[in-house]
Design an enzyme around this catalytic site. Structure first.
Site, PDB file in Angstrom:
ATOM      1  CD  GLU A 148      -2.754   1.241   2.491  1.00 48.19           C
ATOM      2  OE1 GLU A 148      -3.645   2.099   2.537  1.00 48.19           O
ATOM      3  OE2 GLU A 148      -2.567   0.386   3.390  1.00 48.19           O
ATOM      4  CD  GLU A 242      -6.416   6.035   5.918  1.00 56.27           C
ATOM      5  OE1 GLU A 242      -6.382   4.814   5.649  1.00 56.27           O
ATOM      6  OE2 GLU A 242      -5.490   6.629   6.498  1.00 56.27           O
TER       7      GLU A 242
END
Length: 252
Positions: A148, A242
């Site tokens: 990621e 996020e």
């Protein structure tokens, strides 16, 4: 808020699969501008999907996360994301714009990933959140996530995953002051328990509210300096926020 002035364009891998006439088709498309608040809702706009990924919502004692498209033309899309989360310590949602076309290419075959992102965020009190690009690679096309890659454009009392920490408890970068796409970055490395996580955060701690650069530079840095294999496939390309706690509205 002036949504028409906030833009997100991830031209990314579109040249692999789209020609100019298709681009004209996208310009003529109408979009769904209604507000969506479901845990896994998604709305399509041309080659993109606006995704409400509320994967950690069960960790909150209360809250909500909604999003709506505000405009779309060519390869540029705008949206708004008001959210509120109370309780818990983990991420509750990653509302994002995802590229759907031209993925699953090996890193060695990618020439460039031009991207532009202008955003603003209003808050009510203190929040814990970020604004970031999020890329995933896999060992095979469409395979399980191996790496990621997060490119943080905004850090609001949050912090990257890290395998090493300083004596004061702050994450320790594996590389510092790396110049890419006109910004100096600190690079962090760790694992989320499922895959490797490489995080690029602005070295000066400031938000990058207007980004324009080649995301492939970050991938090339990782393959040349951090051991990521060029045989990996770029599986996912997203950009969003996020959200962990507090109340904010991202306009982009």
């Amino acid at each position: 808020m002036f949504p028409s002035t906030k833009t997100f364009a991830l031209l990314c891998l579109l040249p692999f699969v789209l020609a100019a006439p298709v681009d004209e088709f996208y310009k003529r498309q109408t979009i769904d501008t209604s507000s969506h608040c479901g845990q896994w809702d998604s709305v399509t706009a041309g080659p993109y999907s606006l995704i409400l990924d509320q994967w950690g919502a069960s960790g909150a004692s209360s809250g909500s996360d909604c999003a709506s498209l505000t405009s779309f033309s060519g390869t540029t899309v705008a949206w708004k994301n008001p959210w509120t989360w109370v309780g818990g310590t983990g991420v509750k949602s990653y509302t994002n714009m995802q590229l759907n076309n031209g993925l699953n290419k090996q890193l060695s075959a990618i020439k460039s990933i031009p991207a532009t992102w202008k955003w603003s965020q209003s808050t009510s009190g203190s929040i814990v959140a970020n604004v970031a690009y999020d890329l995933f690679t896999s060992s095979t096309a469409g395979g399980n996530n191996v790496n990621e890659i997060m490119i943080w454009l905004g850090n609001f009392n949050a912090g990257p995953i890290s395998a090493v920490y300083n004596s004061n408890g702050t994450p320790k970068p594996v590389a510092s002051n790396i110049s890419l796409a006109g910004v100096s970055w600190n690079v962090y490395f760790g694992s989320n328990g499922a895959n490797n996580v490489y995080s690029f955060l602005p070295a000066n701690g400031a938000s990058v509210t207007s980004f324009s650069g080649d995301l492939n530079l970050f991938l090339k840095y990782l393959t040349s300096s951090q051991g990521v294999s060029t045989s990996q496939y770029l599986k996912t390309a997203q950009g969003g926020t996020e959200a962990t706690s507090g109340s904010a509205t991202l306009t982009t």
